[in-house]
Design a protein around this motif. Structure first.
Motif, PDB file in Angstrom:
ATOM      1  N   UNK A 240      14.613 -29.510  18.052  1.00  0.00           N
ATOM      2  CA  UNK A 240      14.048 -30.518  17.155  1.00  0.00           C
ATOM      3  C   UNK A 240      14.019 -31.888  17.818  1.00  0.00           C
ATOM      4  N   UNK A 241      15.124 -32.264  18.455  1.00  0.00           N
ATOM      5  CA  UNK A 241      15.247 -33.601  19.031  1.00  0.00           C
ATOM      6  C   UNK A 241      14.356 -33.780  20.263  1.00  0.00           C
ATOM      7  N   UNK A 242      14.381 -32.799  21.177  1.00  0.00           N
ATOM      8  CA  UNK A 242      13.706 -32.963  22.466  1.00  0.00           C
ATOM      9  C   UNK A 242      12.260 -32.485  22.464  1.00  0.00           C
ATOM     10  N   UNK A 243      11.972 -31.499  21.630  1.00  0.00           N
ATOM     11  CA  UNK A 243      10.623 -30.933  21.651  1.00  0.00           C
ATOM     12  C   UNK A 243       9.923 -31.000  20.301  1.00  0.00           C
ATOM     13  N   UNK A 244      10.632 -31.467  19.269  1.00  0.00           N
ATOM     14  CA  UNK A 244      10.028 -31.513  17.944  1.00  0.00           C
ATOM     15  C   UNK A 244       9.682 -30.145  17.415  1.00  0.00           C
ATOM     16  N   UNK A 245      10.458 -29.123  17.814  1.00  0.00           N
ATOM     17  CA  UNK A 245      10.108 -27.739  17.476  1.00  0.00           C
ATOM     18  C   UNK A 245      11.377 -26.916  17.287  1.00  0.00           C
ATOM     19  N   UNK A 246      11.911 -26.938  16.075  1.00  0.00           N
ATOM     20  CA  UNK A 246      13.111 -26.160  15.790  1.00  0.00           C
ATOM     21  C   UNK A 246      12.807 -24.665  15.741  1.00  0.00           C
ATOM     22  N   UNK A 247      11.675 -24.292  15.141  1.00  0.00           N
ATOM     23  CA  UNK A 247      11.389 -22.882  14.888  1.00  0.00           C
ATOM     24  C   UNK A 247      11.297 -22.061  16.169  1.00  0.00           C
ATOM     25  N   UNK A 248      10.656 -22.612  17.194  1.00  0.00           N
ATOM     26  CA  UNK A 248      10.504 -21.870  18.444  1.00  0.00           C
ATOM     27  C   UNK A 248      11.855 -21.576  19.076  1.00  0.00           C
ATOM     28  N   UNK A 249      12.752 -22.555  19.036  1.00  0.00           N
ATOM     29  CA  UNK A 249      14.064 -22.343  19.652  1.00  0.00           C
ATOM     30  C   UNK A 249      14.967 -21.494  18.772  1.00  0.00           C
ATOM     31  N   UNK A 250      14.732 -21.517  17.476  1.00  0.00           N
ATOM     32  CA  UNK A 250      15.437 -20.584  16.592  1.00  0.00           C
ATOM     33  C   UNK A 250      15.038 -19.149  16.943  1.00  0.00           C
ATOM     34  N   UNK A 251      13.731 -18.941  17.180  1.00  0.00           N
ATOM     35  CA  UNK A 251      13.273 -17.603  17.583  1.00  0.00           C
ATOM     36  C   UNK A 251      13.916 -17.176  18.903  1.00  0.00           C
ATOM     37  N   UNK A 252      13.945 -18.078  19.891  1.00  0.00           N
ATOM     38  CA  UNK A 252      14.502 -17.721  21.195  1.00  0.00           C
ATOM     39  C   UNK A 252      15.960 -17.292  21.077  1.00  0.00           C
ATOM     40  N   UNK A 253      16.724 -17.979  20.245  1.00  0.00           N
ATOM     41  CA  UNK A 253      18.129 -17.607  20.022  1.00  0.00           C
ATOM     42  C   UNK A 253      18.205 -16.235  19.350  1.00  0.00           C
ATOM     43  N   UNK A 254      17.398 -16.030  18.317  1.00  0.00           N
ATOM     44  CA  UNK A 254      17.423 -14.759  17.597  1.00  0.00           C
ATOM     45  C   UNK A 254      16.989 -13.603  18.496  1.00  0.00           C
ATOM     46  N   UNK A 255      16.011 -13.842  19.368  1.00  0.00           N
ATOM     47  CA  UNK A 255      15.520 -12.767  20.246  1.00  0.00           C
ATOM     48  C   UNK A 255      16.607 -12.294  21.206  1.00  0.00           C
ATOM     49  N   UNK A 256      17.498 -13.205  21.592  1.00  0.00           N
ATOM     50  CA  UNK A 256      18.615 -12.828  22.460  1.00  0.00           C
ATOM     51  C   UNK A 256      19.527 -11.825  21.755  1.00  0.00           C
TER      52      UNK A 256
END
Length: 301
Positions: A240-256
């Motif tokens: 959210x802070x660096x890329x303005x995109x929480x959802x994409x990084x939430x997906x990356x964590x979940x995919x792991x």
């Protein structure tokens, strides 16, 4: 070397395969069979139709491409660079002479650059080449930018292609061609891991190596708890802070978390026809940082 495939690819859509045009208007097409397959797969913790996942993953990486390296540095405190160094060092590209390598899901070019640098610096090899393949044109563009700053730009040692790891074009990526196949932090985003492994087996020469660097299962219970808290609390916040995109990084964590365990993935590699070491750390795989990431290798027989 900039391939025609990157500049303006011409491809024929195949069953269950996303077709994306790099030049002009971007198009996405699915066959009638894939639209009606009814099969499902995971997209993070969500369950989606198989034919939807590629476009969803593509949307994630379109969103993060320009800040992908920055976010990797922030979320891993730079450790991903050490893991990638260890990954390539363990493969020793160039040690036995020039190699023809293919790097899948390698759009940003960081693994390809490490391979070429290792071969040159360790073995004075300026003939090893890498073909970078990624389904996402935005990520490939980032890789081209990276290589423009290097001595390899516009040489036969590097080329970029837009392609699907699950269904590589047989005319472009021929059977029994490559000495080394690498895929780093990418295979978990593919709809069908067995399909990716099958294609890897097809394009590799007999005796050649498949190598995968991927997030895995943490073995230490205490480390696992700390890692989970960091992953689900800090990483999406940084997105959210660096890329303005929480959802994409939430997906990356979940995919792991949805990726198979080390023994399960090792068995999948063997099921594709590869030989591996035994089912333990230091055998079929090598754990990094307690299993946060692992290096898996297999040899085509």
């Amino acid at each position: 070397m900039l391939s025609r495939a990157l500049r303006c690819p011409r491809r024929t859509p195949k069953p269950s395969c996303l077709s994306v045009s790099v030049c002009g208007n971007r198009t996405q097409s699915f066959t009638e069979n894939s639209q009606s397959s009814g099969r499902t797969t995971s997209f993070g913790f969500k369950t989606v139709r198989e034919e939807e996942k590629e476009s969803l993953v593509k949307g994630v990486f379109d969103s993060v491409a320009s800040k992908y390296d920055l976010m990797n540095d922030a979320t891993s405190l730079g450790v991903h660079r050490l893991w990638k160094d260890t990954f390539v060092d363990s493969l020793k590209p160039g040690r036995k002479g020039p190699m023809r390598c293919i790097d899948l899901a390698g759009g940003t070019g960081d693994i390809a650059l490490r391979i070429l640098d290792h071969a040159r610096e360790k073995y004075a090899d300026r003939e090893t080449s890498v073909e970078v393949v990624d389904i996402n044109a935005q990520m490939l563009s980032e890789g081209v930018k990276r290589f423009k700053k290097t001595m390899y730009h516009y040489t036969p040692q590097i080329s970029f292609y837009e392609g699907n790891a699950q269904e590589l074009s047989p005319s472009q990526f021929k059977d029994d061609t490559y000495d080394l196949y690498t895929i780093a932090f990418g295979i978990r985003n593919c709809t069908s891991i067995p399909a990716v492994l099958k294609e890897a087996y097809r394009v590799l020469k007999p005796g050649a190596t498949f190598a995968c660097l991927e997030f895995s299962k943490v073995n230490n219970p205490l480390l696992s708890v700390v890692y989970d808290q960091y992953s689900f609390s800090v990483i999406p916040l940084l997105g959210t802070i660096l890329a303005g995109d929480r959802d994409s990084y939430q997906y990356l964590v979940e995919s792991i978390r949805k990726f198979p365990s080390q023994p399960e993935f090792a068995q999948m590699i063997r099921d594709a026809g590869f030989t591996t070491g035994g089912d333990h750390d230091g055998g079929a795989w090598t754990d990094l940082w307690g299993g946060i990431a692992s290096i898996h290798t297999g040899v085509k027989v």
